[in-house]
Design a protein around this motif. Structure first.
Motif, PDB file in Angstrom:
ATOM      1  N   LEU A 114       0.849  -1.177   0.000  1.00 52.78           N
ATOM      2  CA  LEU A 114       0.000   0.000   0.000  1.00 52.78           C
ATOM      3  C   LEU A 114       0.888   1.231   0.000  1.00 52.78           C
ATOM      4  O   LEU A 114       1.718   1.408   0.894  1.00 52.78           O
ATOM      5  CB  LEU A 114      -0.898  -0.013   1.243  1.00 52.78           C
ATOM      6  CG  LEU A 114      -1.778   1.191   1.467  1.00 52.78           C
ATOM      7  CD1 LEU A 114      -2.828   1.293   0.356  1.00 52.78           C
ATOM      8  CD2 LEU A 114      -2.451   1.089   2.824  1.00 52.78           C
ATOM      9  N   THR A 116       2.286  10.406  -6.022  1.00 55.46           N
ATOM     10  CA  THR A 116       1.317   9.322  -5.960  1.00 55.46           C
ATOM     11  C   THR A 116       0.576   9.144  -7.281  1.00 55.46           C
ATOM     12  O   THR A 116       0.434   8.025  -7.768  1.00 55.46           O
ATOM     13  CB  THR A 116       0.303   9.575  -4.825  1.00 55.46           C
ATOM     14  OG1 THR A 116       1.025   9.665  -3.602  1.00 55.46           O
ATOM     15  CG2 THR A 116      -0.714   8.479  -4.729  1.00 55.46           C
ATOM     16  N   GLN A 132       0.618   5.802  -9.614  1.00 57.00           N
ATOM     17  CA  GLN A 132      -0.617   5.123  -9.988  1.00 57.00           C
ATOM     18  C   GLN A 132      -0.755   5.040 -11.506  1.00 57.00           C
ATOM     19  O   GLN A 132      -1.156   4.000 -12.037  1.00 57.00           O
ATOM     20  CB  GLN A 132      -1.824   5.844  -9.397  1.00 57.00           C
ATOM     21  CG  GLN A 132      -1.935   5.681  -7.909  1.00 57.00           C
ATOM     22  CD  GLN A 132      -3.079   6.492  -7.327  1.00 57.00           C
ATOM     23  OE1 GLN A 132      -3.770   7.233  -8.035  1.00 57.00           O
ATOM     24  NE2 GLN A 132      -3.274   6.373  -6.038  1.00 57.00           N
ATOM     25  N   HIS A 166      -0.971   1.558 -13.511  1.00 53.73           N
ATOM     26  CA  HIS A 166      -2.161   1.310 -14.323  1.00 53.73           C
ATOM     27  C   HIS A 166      -1.773   1.035 -15.781  1.00 53.73           C
ATOM     28  O   HIS A 166      -2.276   0.093 -16.403  1.00 53.73           O
ATOM     29  CB  HIS A 166      -3.109   2.501 -14.243  1.00 53.73           C
ATOM     30  CG  HIS A 166      -4.410   2.264 -14.941  1.00 53.73           C
ATOM     31  ND1 HIS A 166      -4.647   2.693 -16.217  1.00 53.73           N
ATOM     32  CD2 HIS A 166      -5.533   1.623 -14.541  1.00 53.73           C
ATOM     33  CE1 HIS A 166      -5.867   2.342 -16.588  1.00 53.73           C
ATOM     34  NE2 HIS A 166      -6.424   1.684 -15.592  1.00 53.73           N
ATOM     35  N   TYR A 178      -2.862  -5.073  -9.958  1.00 48.74           N
ATOM     36  CA  TYR A 178      -3.138  -3.652  -9.758  1.00 48.74           C
ATOM     37  C   TYR A 178      -4.639  -3.483  -9.930  1.00 48.74           C
ATOM     38  O   TYR A 178      -5.145  -3.519 -11.048  1.00 48.74           O
ATOM     39  CB  TYR A 178      -2.381  -2.798 -10.776  1.00 48.74           C
ATOM     40  CG  TYR A 178      -2.607  -1.332 -10.577  1.00 48.74           C
ATOM     41  CD1 TYR A 178      -1.942  -0.650  -9.568  1.00 48.74           C
ATOM     42  CD2 TYR A 178      -3.500  -0.635 -11.360  1.00 48.74           C
ATOM     43  CE1 TYR A 178      -2.162   0.694  -9.361  1.00 48.74           C
ATOM     44  CE2 TYR A 178      -3.729   0.713 -11.166  1.00 48.74           C
ATOM     45  CZ  TYR A 178      -3.055   1.375 -10.165  1.00 48.74           C
ATOM     46  OH  TYR A 178      -3.281   2.706  -9.959  1.00 48.74           O
ATOM     47  N   THR A 186      -8.360  -2.188 -10.347  1.00 48.85           N
ATOM     48  CA  THR A 186      -9.095  -1.048 -10.890  1.00 48.85           C
ATOM     49  C   THR A 186     -10.575  -1.374 -10.764  1.00 48.85           C
ATOM     50  O   THR A 186     -10.955  -2.517 -10.583  1.00 48.85           O
ATOM     51  CB  THR A 186      -8.756  -0.789 -12.370  1.00 48.85           C
ATOM     52  OG1 THR A 186      -9.059  -1.953 -13.123  1.00 48.85           O
ATOM     53  CG2 THR A 186      -7.300  -0.420 -12.550  1.00 48.85           C
ATOM     54  N   HIS A 217      -8.400   3.926  -6.410  1.00 49.85           N
ATOM     55  CA  HIS A 217      -7.399   4.056  -5.356  1.00 49.85           C
ATOM     56  C   HIS A 217      -7.647   5.308  -4.525  1.00 49.85           C
ATOM     57  O   HIS A 217      -7.510   5.299  -3.308  1.00 49.85           O
ATOM     58  CB  HIS A 217      -5.996   4.088  -5.950  1.00 49.85           C
ATOM     59  CG  HIS A 217      -5.648   2.794  -6.591  1.00 49.85           C
ATOM     60  ND1 HIS A 217      -5.038   1.788  -5.908  1.00 49.85           N
ATOM     61  CD2 HIS A 217      -5.867   2.329  -7.837  1.00 49.85           C
ATOM     62  CE1 HIS A 217      -4.879   0.756  -6.716  1.00 49.85           C
ATOM     63  NE2 HIS A 217      -5.382   1.060  -7.894  1.00 49.85           N
ATOM     64  N   TYR A 218      -7.998   6.386  -5.172  1.00 50.25           N
ATOM     65  CA  TYR A 218      -8.299   7.629  -4.462  1.00 50.25           C
ATOM     66  C   TYR A 218      -9.524   7.437  -3.585  1.00 50.25           C
ATOM     67  O   TYR A 218      -9.532   7.816  -2.423  1.00 50.25           O
ATOM     68  CB  TYR A 218      -8.513   8.755  -5.478  1.00 50.25           C
ATOM     69  CG  TYR A 218      -8.896  10.073  -4.859  1.00 50.25           C
ATOM     70  CD1 TYR A 218      -8.065  10.702  -3.942  1.00 50.25           C
ATOM     71  CD2 TYR A 218     -10.088  10.694  -5.202  1.00 50.25           C
ATOM     72  CE1 TYR A 218      -8.409  11.918  -3.383  1.00 50.25           C
ATOM     73  CE2 TYR A 218     -10.434  11.916  -4.652  1.00 50.25           C
ATOM     74  CZ  TYR A 218      -9.592  12.528  -3.738  1.00 50.25           C
ATOM     75  OH  TYR A 218      -9.930  13.731  -3.181  1.00 50.25           O
ATOM     76  N   ALA A 271     -10.670   4.672  -2.357  1.00 53.50           N
ATOM     77  CA  ALA A 271     -10.329   3.768  -1.252  1.00 53.50           C
ATOM     78  C   ALA A 271      -9.590   4.531  -0.158  1.00 53.50           C
ATOM     79  O   ALA A 271      -9.836   4.305   1.045  1.00 53.50           O
ATOM     80  CB  ALA A 271      -9.493   2.608  -1.762  1.00 53.50           C
TER      81      ALA A 271
END
Length: 70
Positions: free
Chosen positions: A7, A16, A20, A24, A37, A39, A48-49, A51
């Motif tokens: 993480l 970041t 990412q 991706h 990874y 999505t 991810h944002y 989460a």
């Protein structure tokens, strides 16, 4: 076989988004090395944002239905 989860928690403007985007963009190649990874639907990179917002209990104006449980 145990699974490992890595993480990356980066503060704003710490690279970041760049990290990412590279993960991706290379997710198929990473999969060949057993690196997943995640999505969302249709390859949604904002997962991810969302989460991170869910984890920290904030929403930053994002619809709660996107954040809850991300």
């Amino acid at each position: 076989m145990p699974h490992r989860v890595f993480l990356h928690v980066g503060t704003p403007k710490s690279g970041t988004t760049y990290l990412q985007s590279r993960l991706h963009a290379n997710r198929r190649q990473l999969r060949r090395h057993h690196v997943r990874y995640p999505t969302g639907a249709l390859g949604e990179p904002r997962l991810h944002y969302w989460a991170a917002l869910d984890l920290t209990g904030t929403d930053h104006g994002v619809e709660p239905r996107r954040v809850d449980g991300a």
